[in-house]
Design a protein around this motif. Structure first.
Motif, PDB file in Angstrom:
ATOM      1  N   ASN A 138       0.798  -1.226   0.000  1.00 42.08           N
ATOM      2  CA  ASN A 138       0.000   0.000   0.000  1.00 42.08           C
ATOM      3  C   ASN A 138       0.831   1.277   0.000  1.00 42.08           C
ATOM      4  OD1 ASN A 138      -2.469  -1.451   0.138  1.00 42.08           O
ATOM      5  ND2 ASN A 138      -2.148  -1.740   2.344  1.00 42.08           N
ATOM      6  N   GLN A 139       2.152   1.131   0.097  1.00 40.38           N
ATOM      7  CA  GLN A 139       3.021   2.309   0.169  1.00 40.38           C
ATOM      8  C   GLN A 139       4.205   2.158  -0.787  1.00 40.38           C
ATOM      9  OE1 GLN A 139       4.065   2.621   4.312  1.00 40.38           O
ATOM     10  NE2 GLN A 139       2.080   3.444   4.908  1.00 40.38           N
ATOM     11  N   LEU A 146       2.916  16.535  -2.437  1.00 39.24           N
ATOM     12  CA  LEU A 146       3.287  15.128  -2.453  1.00 39.24           C
ATOM     13  C   LEU A 146       4.357  14.879  -1.392  1.00 39.24           C
ATOM     14  CD1 LEU A 146       3.490  14.627  -6.316  1.00 39.24           C
ATOM     15  CD2 LEU A 146       1.751  13.694  -4.785  1.00 39.24           C
ATOM     16  N   LYS A 149       1.990  10.531  -9.858  1.00 31.49           N
ATOM     17  CA  LYS A 149       0.636  10.808 -10.312  1.00 31.49           C
ATOM     18  C   LYS A 149      -0.040   9.565 -10.897  1.00 31.49           C
ATOM     19  CE  LYS A 149       0.178  15.260  -9.491  1.00 31.49           C
ATOM     20  NZ  LYS A 149      -0.881  15.804  -8.604  1.00 31.49           N
ATOM     21  N   SER A 150       0.762   8.568 -11.276  1.00 29.32           N
ATOM     22  CA  SER A 150       0.209   7.360 -11.895  1.00 29.32           C
ATOM     23  C   SER A 150      -0.208   6.312 -10.876  1.00 29.32           C
ATOM     24  CB  SER A 150       1.232   6.742 -12.855  1.00 29.32           C
ATOM     25  OG  SER A 150       1.543   7.629 -13.906  1.00 29.32           O
ATOM     26  N   ASP A 164      -0.685   4.965  -1.001  1.00 29.69           N
ATOM     27  CA  ASP A 164      -0.018   6.103  -0.366  1.00 29.69           C
ATOM     28  C   ASP A 164       1.443   6.126  -0.803  1.00 29.69           C
ATOM     29  OD1 ASP A 164       0.471   8.277   1.212  1.00 29.69           O
ATOM     30  OD2 ASP A 164       0.754   7.111   3.058  1.00 29.69           O
ATOM     31  N   ASP A 221      -2.230   4.430  -8.073  1.00 29.44           N
ATOM     32  CA  ASP A 221      -3.653   4.354  -7.758  1.00 29.44           C
ATOM     33  C   ASP A 221      -3.991   5.221  -6.542  1.00 29.44           C
ATOM     34  OD1 ASP A 221      -6.091   2.886  -6.275  1.00 29.44           O
ATOM     35  OD2 ASP A 221      -6.169   2.404  -8.413  1.00 29.44           O
ATOM     36  N   GLU A 222      -5.149   5.872  -6.600  1.00 29.08           N
ATOM     37  CA  GLU A 222      -5.527   6.809  -5.542  1.00 29.08           C
ATOM     38  C   GLU A 222      -5.694   6.135  -4.190  1.00 29.08           C
ATOM     39  OE1 GLU A 222      -8.988   8.866  -6.775  1.00 29.08           O
ATOM     40  OE2 GLU A 222      -7.981   9.998  -8.377  1.00 29.08           O
ATOM     41  N   SER A 223      -5.935   4.829  -4.189  1.00 29.63           N
ATOM     42  CA  SER A 223      -6.122   4.122  -2.920  1.00 29.63           C
ATOM     43  C   SER A 223      -4.804   3.853  -2.201  1.00 29.63           C
ATOM     44  CB  SER A 223      -6.843   2.796  -3.172  1.00 29.63           C
ATOM     45  OG  SER A 223      -6.049   1.940  -3.998  1.00 29.63           O
ATOM     46  N   HIS A 229       2.698  20.288  -5.411  1.00 27.63           N
ATOM     47  CA  HIS A 229       1.710  19.227  -5.638  1.00 27.63           C
ATOM     48  C   HIS A 229       1.303  18.550  -4.333  1.00 27.63           C
ATOM     49  CE1 HIS A 229       1.560  18.954 -10.090  1.00 27.63           C
ATOM     50  NE2 HIS A 229       2.757  19.511 -10.022  1.00 27.63           N
TER      51      HIS A 229
END
Length: 598
Positions: A108-109, A160, A128-129, A135, A131-133, A158
């Motif tokens: 997830n990271q 980030l 930016k590529s 981190d 997945d939004e889910s 941004h």
């Protein structure tokens, strides 16, 4: 500063803006020095930033709009390393997939590292590529150059998350976890680099990667894949190959560097070496995509190939590769040519085209041929009347001239450097050069005396019947010298098909394909071929068409001359049309002369 404050800053005075800069960047890693350097213009700039952000609907969009002006503002370090969207899309899609498929990485990271600290376009595209889910996190080198500071400001704009990577003066660093290194050479921090510098930087990165880490490296193909490196650079490239961590080598098409569209890039994908595979049995996946386009579908298949290349020998054998092929690392080390030259062997065995489940390619040609022969009527060349459909289609795939030359199916011979003073002879060998190829002169208009050729140009070659004479500039052109015994004038060259092993090449077809090319790199031209049984028949049919075309061209020239003589005679009063009973004495019979009548 505006992105971090998340509110307008135009109402702040100079002291407040300096305090905000110190709060946002206390260690002066990205913007404090630049803010102080604005001096008396600081307040005005803050107001301008508010207007820019409001107009762009966000600080990130405003920042990118300013970067988009790099080509007009003369920021040479930024503009000369800028990439086309297809290139950044390929790198970002590949990096994200390598992180996702890495069993040692956090699911997830995903973690991405830029050890140069200056590859902002690539690193931002990667983040930016994701997945939004998920981190994602970025780690950039702690260097203090303009490019590194710009990248850190860009990440802040941004919003980030990013951390600092300690890089020693010797280039040593320690990236923890299972990151994907994303690197481009040259980069804005070093926009001009020699092959030795590029390979030394790559070698430094590869040496410090452990088995949990991956790397995507983008650099000029002249450094990563092509031949003719000097000794030091070649030794460095071989050293990286021997490490076993270079898992894939991909030559990409031209046009991916915005400022230098003729430059070709290449991609290296690095990962853990196969510890269980003996050094003599190691392999590297290679592909030459110089003739492809980086469409979305093509990128998907390429990313799938390169991700599979990170697996074990068993998983690689189980994957159906579209582009990449395994090549012995030992063979790559022993080769003196391009590292991807061996990826496209010339297919000489015709393939059977199945017609059971789908309509075969070219199925419409028999009906079209019948219609065209019917339209020509009695003027249709006789050999074409005997062409018939086949019940079991066979074909040979197109091949590049470079691979055909490398397999000795065709030879490229240079033209002779002739002086214009020697090309005025009335008799002798005809000369074929760029003028003849481009239509500025007819073949045979220029000749060289045979004795002068032997005395002044002893190394000059005469063409043989069936040779294809071609040039690459001002644009590709070619013709077939059916008679032979001509002298080719440089920069024109000769392509001589191997008569004992032509691999399906037909001179007339080869000349036609060359004339249709856009690139000037003759080795990368893809040319069509036919199965051996069809070579003689196709050659005869094409010759009959050429003969008919020449006859019609001569008739057209005669009709043009007839028109000029007719008009000239009537205008001069030496010819009359009054003897024609159809038009005599009728004004209504005046016919408009065709355009261009003399």
């Amino acid at each position: 500063m505006r992105a971090t404050a998340d509110e307008p800053i135009g109402s702040l005075d100079r002291a407040q803006l300096l305090d905000l800069a110190d709060e946002v960047d206390p260690d002066d890693t990205s913007l404090q020095t630049e803010v102080v350097a604005l001096g008396d213009e600081l307040v005005a700039m803050a107001r301008f930033v508010d207007v820019l952000v409001d107009g762009a609907y966000g600080a990130a969009a405003a920042f990118e709009s300013l970067l988009g002006e790099r080509f007009r503002d003369g920021h040479r370090a930024l503009s000369r390393t800028a990439l086309e969207p297809e290139a950044t899309a390929l790198v970002s899609e590949l990096a994200v997939e390598l992180a996702r498929s890495n069993p040692a990485a956090h699911p997830n990271q995903p973690l991405f590292v830029d050890p140069t600290g200056a590859c902002g376009d690539l690193l931002l595209a990667v983040l930016k590529s994701v997945d939004e889910s998920l981190d994602p996190a970025a780690v950039t080198a702690n260097t203090n150059g303009a490019g590194a500071r710009l990248l850190r400001r860009r990440l802040v704009a941004h919003q980030l998350p990013h951390a600092s990577l300690a890089v020693a003066r010797t280039g040593e660093f320690a990236a923890s976890g299972a990151p994907v290194h994303v690197v481009q050479f040259p980069h804005p921090e070093s926009p001009v680099m020699s092959p030795e510098q590029v390979l030394a930087e790559i070698d430094n990165i590869v040496l410090q990667m452990d088995d949990a880490q991956r790397a995507v490296i983008l650099a000029p193909a002249s450094v990563l894949t092509d031949a003719k490196l000097d000794a030091e650079a070649d030794q460095l490239r071989s050293q990286i190959l021997r490490s076993g961590k270079l898992r894939a080598i991909i030559r990409l098409p031209r046009g991916l560097v915005t400022s230098t569209p003729r430059q070709a890039l290449a991609l290296w994908v690095c990962g853990p070496a196969h510890a269980s595979v003996a050094r003599a049995d190691k392999w590297t996946m290679v592909a030459d995509l110089g003739d492809e386009s980086l469409s979305a579908g093509m990128r998907t298949d390429l990313v799938s190939d390169l991700t599979a290349a990170m697996g074990s020998e068993q998983s690689i054998r189980a994957h159906a590769f579209r582009f990449a092929r395994p090549v012995s690392t030992g063979a790559l080390l022993a080769s003196s040519g391009s590292l991807v030259a061996s990826t496209k062997p010339v297919v000489t065995v015709p393939r059977v085209i199945s017609t059971q489940h789908r309509r075969p390619e070219g199925a419409e040609f028999p009906a079209r041929l019948d219609a065209l022969i019917a339209a020509l009527g009695d003027h249709a060349p006789e050999p074409l009347r005997h062409v018939a459909p086949t019940s079991s289609p066979l074909s040979l795939p197109a091949a590049t001239l470079g691979s055909l030359a490398g397999s000795r199916h065709v030879r490229c011979l240079p033209g002779a450097r002739l002086t214009s003073a020697d090309l005025q002879a009335e008799t002798g060998y005809p000369v074929i050069g760029v003028d003849e190829l481009t239509g500025q002169a007819e073949v045979g208009a220029r000749r060289i005396d045979r004795l002068a050729l032997a005395a002044e140009y002893p190394a000059a070659r005469l063409t043989e019947p069936g040779d294809v004479v071609f040039c690459t500039s001002p644009h590709p052109k070619a013709l077939v010298d059916t008679a032979g015994f001509s002298v080719v004038s440089y920069p024109a060259r000769i392509l001589r098909i191997n008569p004992s092993d032509p691999a399906g090449l037909v001179p007339a077809l080869l000349a036609s394909d060359i004339t249709a090319q856009q690139s000037r790199e003759w080795k990368r031209w893809r040319v069509r071929r036919v199965v051996p049984a069809e070579r003689a028949g196709l050659t005869q049919a094409l010759q009959s068409v050429a003969t008919e075309r020449a006859t019609l061209a001569e008739q057209l020239r005669t009709l043009d001359d007839l028109t000029s003589v007719l008009v000239g005679g009537v205008v001069a009063g030496t010819l009359t049309t009054q003897n024609n009973p159809i038009t005599t004495g009728t004004d209504a019979a005046i016919i408009a002369l065709p355009e261009g009548t003399n």
